[in-house]
Scaffold this motif. Structure first.
Motif, PDB file in Angstrom:
ATOM      1  N   ILE A  88     -46.137  68.749 -78.870  1.00 51.35           N
ATOM      2  CA  ILE A  88     -45.276  67.765 -79.546  1.00 51.35           C
ATOM      3  C   ILE A  88     -46.110  66.585 -80.039  1.00 51.35           C
ATOM      4  O   ILE A  88     -45.935  66.107 -81.160  1.00 51.35           O
ATOM      5  CB  ILE A  88     -44.139  67.302 -78.593  1.00 51.35           C
ATOM      6  CG1 ILE A  88     -43.143  68.457 -78.389  1.00 51.35           C
ATOM      7  CG2 ILE A  88     -43.421  66.063 -79.148  1.00 51.35           C
ATOM      8  CD1 ILE A  88     -42.136  68.230 -77.273  1.00 51.35           C
ATOM      9  N   THR A  89     -47.058  66.141 -79.206  1.00 45.35           N
ATOM     10  CA  THR A  89     -47.873  64.983 -79.606  1.00 45.35           C
ATOM     11  C   THR A  89     -48.828  65.339 -80.749  1.00 45.35           C
ATOM     12  O   THR A  89     -49.316  64.456 -81.447  1.00 45.35           O
ATOM     13  CB  THR A  89     -48.648  64.396 -78.408  1.00 45.35           C
ATOM     14  OG1 THR A  89     -49.319  65.459 -77.726  1.00 45.35           O
ATOM     15  CG2 THR A  89     -47.720  63.697 -77.441  1.00 45.35           C
ATOM     16  N   GLU A  90     -49.095  66.645 -80.925  1.00 52.00           N
ATOM     17  CA  GLU A  90     -49.887  67.056 -82.096  1.00 52.00           C
ATOM     18  C   GLU A  90     -49.022  67.041 -83.365  1.00 52.00           C
ATOM     19  O   GLU A  90     -49.515  66.813 -84.458  1.00 52.00           O
ATOM     20  CB  GLU A  90     -50.426  68.483 -81.903  1.00 52.00           C
ATOM     21  CG  GLU A  90     -51.582  68.573 -80.927  1.00 52.00           C
ATOM     22  CD  GLU A  90     -51.882  70.019 -80.530  1.00 52.00           C
ATOM     23  OE1 GLU A  90     -52.753  70.209 -79.692  1.00 52.00           O
ATOM     24  OE2 GLU A  90     -51.246  70.948 -81.065  1.00 52.00           O
ATOM     25  N   LEU A  91     -47.730  67.299 -83.171  1.00 51.41           N
ATOM     26  CA  LEU A  91     -46.842  67.446 -84.338  1.00 51.41           C
ATOM     27  C   LEU A  91     -46.247  66.130 -84.834  1.00 51.41           C
ATOM     28  O   LEU A  91     -45.920  66.005 -86.015  1.00 51.41           O
ATOM     29  CB  LEU A  91     -45.689  68.411 -84.002  1.00 51.41           C
ATOM     30  CG  LEU A  91     -46.064  69.886 -83.853  1.00 51.41           C
ATOM     31  CD1 LEU A  91     -44.916  70.672 -83.222  1.00 51.41           C
ATOM     32  CD2 LEU A  91     -46.416  70.495 -85.214  1.00 51.41           C
ATOM     33  N   ALA A  92     -46.042  65.156 -83.939  1.00 51.23           N
ATOM     34  CA  ALA A  92     -45.359  63.924 -84.361  1.00 51.23           C
ATOM     35  C   ALA A  92     -45.807  62.728 -83.532  1.00 51.23           C
ATOM     36  O   ALA A  92     -46.208  62.884 -82.368  1.00 51.23           O
ATOM     37  CB  ALA A  92     -43.844  64.106 -84.225  1.00 51.23           C
ATOM     38  N   HIS A  93     -45.706  61.560 -84.135  1.00 50.45           N
ATOM     39  CA  HIS A  93     -46.048  60.311 -83.449  1.00 50.45           C
ATOM     40  C   HIS A  93     -45.121  60.135 -82.235  1.00 50.45           C
ATOM     41  O   HIS A  93     -43.892  60.195 -82.369  1.00 50.45           O
ATOM     42  CB  HIS A  93     -45.864  59.148 -84.435  1.00 50.45           C
ATOM     43  CG  HIS A  93     -45.883  57.814 -83.772  1.00 50.45           C
ATOM     44  ND1 HIS A  93     -46.972  57.353 -83.067  1.00 50.45           N
ATOM     45  CD2 HIS A  93     -44.942  56.852 -83.694  1.00 50.45           C
ATOM     46  CE1 HIS A  93     -46.700  56.149 -82.591  1.00 50.45           C
ATOM     47  NE2 HIS A  93     -45.476  55.821 -82.963  1.00 50.45           N
ATOM     48  N   THR A  94     -45.721  59.910 -81.073  1.00 48.70           N
ATOM     49  CA  THR A  94     -44.922  59.939 -79.840  1.00 48.70           C
ATOM     50  C   THR A  94     -45.088  58.664 -79.018  1.00 48.70           C
ATOM     51  O   THR A  94     -46.202  58.148 -78.870  1.00 48.70           O
ATOM     52  CB  THR A  94     -45.350  61.160 -78.974  1.00 48.70           C
ATOM     53  OG1 THR A  94     -45.168  62.346 -79.748  1.00 48.70           O
ATOM     54  CG2 THR A  94     -44.540  61.269 -77.698  1.00 48.70           C
ATOM     55  N   ILE A  95     -43.966  58.188 -78.503  1.00 52.56           N
ATOM     56  CA  ILE A  95     -43.947  57.065 -77.555  1.00 52.56           C
ATOM     57  C   ILE A  95     -43.427  57.621 -76.234  1.00 52.56           C
ATOM     58  O   ILE A  95     -42.444  58.382 -76.216  1.00 52.56           O
ATOM     59  CB  ILE A  95     -43.010  55.948 -78.067  1.00 52.56           C
ATOM     60  CG1 ILE A  95     -43.599  55.311 -79.334  1.00 52.56           C
ATOM     61  CG2 ILE A  95     -42.751  54.903 -76.991  1.00 52.56           C
ATOM     62  CD1 ILE A  95     -42.654  54.350 -80.050  1.00 52.56           C
TER      63      ILE A  95
END
Ligand code: SF4
Ligand code: SF4
Length: 307
Positions: A216-223
């Motif tokens: 997920i962190t590869e696919l989209a900016h994550t908080i």
């Protein structure tokens, strides 16, 4: 080439919350979808956990007219039953809600198409534009109804709206690969790095979540967002460990601390189930988590209390 979108795709939605300030940038409308594979002890949206529509009964508003007993075709209500309601038999048809003169019954969750959700979301389009806001998909866990979530997010992107998602990260690989390419910002729930505690408090192991988090962190900016619960994950050691974990994921720059609250506790009563958090555990104030904020900042992350 434009991505094909299935506007007729159907999902079960239990709320649309407008003018939200804490669930992504700007002012947002939150779409809450049903179904969650986790059952966190502190869950403030217990009505989200079942995938099907959920019956809620407010005994304090009930005037005892028994219209529901006469109306329900599924034997859910019975005056012989000391609890009055057998929630397990409810199909969510909503007939009793229409028959109740006191507003004591509600059904959380209704089937909506992508088209009908977009129609509702369009009402706030000026707000999104003027506040640099957008829409946030929440739940429940949006990866449960992942086909619907994907089509809805695609449709939002086609409108040019910023999209965010609140997720536990628990879902199939197929769901992850389908949903996240259409997400601008992920608000990723992280409860604990201790798997024994994770299982005891949420009902599932954190293994699948950790595997998905990498992708997920590869696919989209994550908080990362941490629901911070006394006695479960509110020590400085807990947060040191969460920071080490966040540092192992791609591009995490920000961690939010969500202090424990009991705003959802009354919903359990309406659903005929017990709130499992011990009564002696009190809600946290922002000042209670200031030492944890210091730990997060010391580890090089931006930290927001409350999200
Ligand atoms: S929603 Fe339908 S099945 Fe459920 S209690 Fe009401 S009438 Fe019965
Ligand atoms: S119809 Fe409503 S007010 Fe009447 S008994 Fe049922 S829940 Fe109570």
């Amino acid at each position: 080439m434009a991505v094909p979108i299935d506007y007729k795709a159907e999902g079960i939605v239990f709320d649309l919350q407008r003018f939200s300030l804490n669930d992504g940038p700007g002012i947002r409308t939150i779409v809450f979808v049903k179904g969650c594979p986790l059952s966190c002890l502190w869950c403030s949206n217990p009505e989200s956990q079942q995938r099907k529509p959920t019956l809620m009964y407010d005994a304090e508003s009930c005037i005892g007219c028994k219209s529901c007993v006469r109306t329900c075709q599924h034997g859910v209500f019975s005056v012989e039953n000391p609890n009055f309601i057998d929630y397990g038999k409810c199909t969510g048809c909503g007939d009793c809600v229409a028959a109740c003169p006191a507003g004591a019954l509600t059904i959380k969750g209704k089937t909506m198409t992508v088209e009908s959700v977009i129609r509702e979301l369009k009402k706030d389009v000026i707000t999104y534009r003027e506040s640099n806001g957008g829409i946030t998909l929440s739940g429940g866990e949006p990866l449960v109804q992942w086909e619907f979530s994907t089509e809805l997010l695609k449709a939002c992107k086609a409108q040019g709206w910023h999209t965010a998602i609140e997720t536990t990260g628990y879902g199939s690989e197929e769901a992850v690969e389908s949903v996240f390419p259409y997400v601008d910002q992920v608000l990723f729930d992280c409860k604990t790095t201790n798997d024994k505690v994770h299982k005891a408090c949420t009902g599932v192991s954190g293994e699948k979540i950790r595997r998905n988090a990498k992708r997920i962190t590869e696919l989209a900016h994550t908080i990362i967002r941490v629901p911070t619960i006394p006695g479960i994950n509110n020590t400085e050691e807990d947060f040191e460990s969460i920071c080490r974990y966040a540092g192992s994921l791609k591009g995490i720059k920000e961690i939010h601390i969500l202090p424990y609250h009991i705003l959802g506790a009354n919903k359990y009563k309406l659903m005929g189930v017990d709130y499992r958090m011990p009564a002696e555990i009190e809600p946290l104030e922002n000042e209670d988590v200031l030492p944890l904020q210091k730990v997060v900042e010391k580890n090089g992350f931006r930290c927001v209390i409350g999200g």
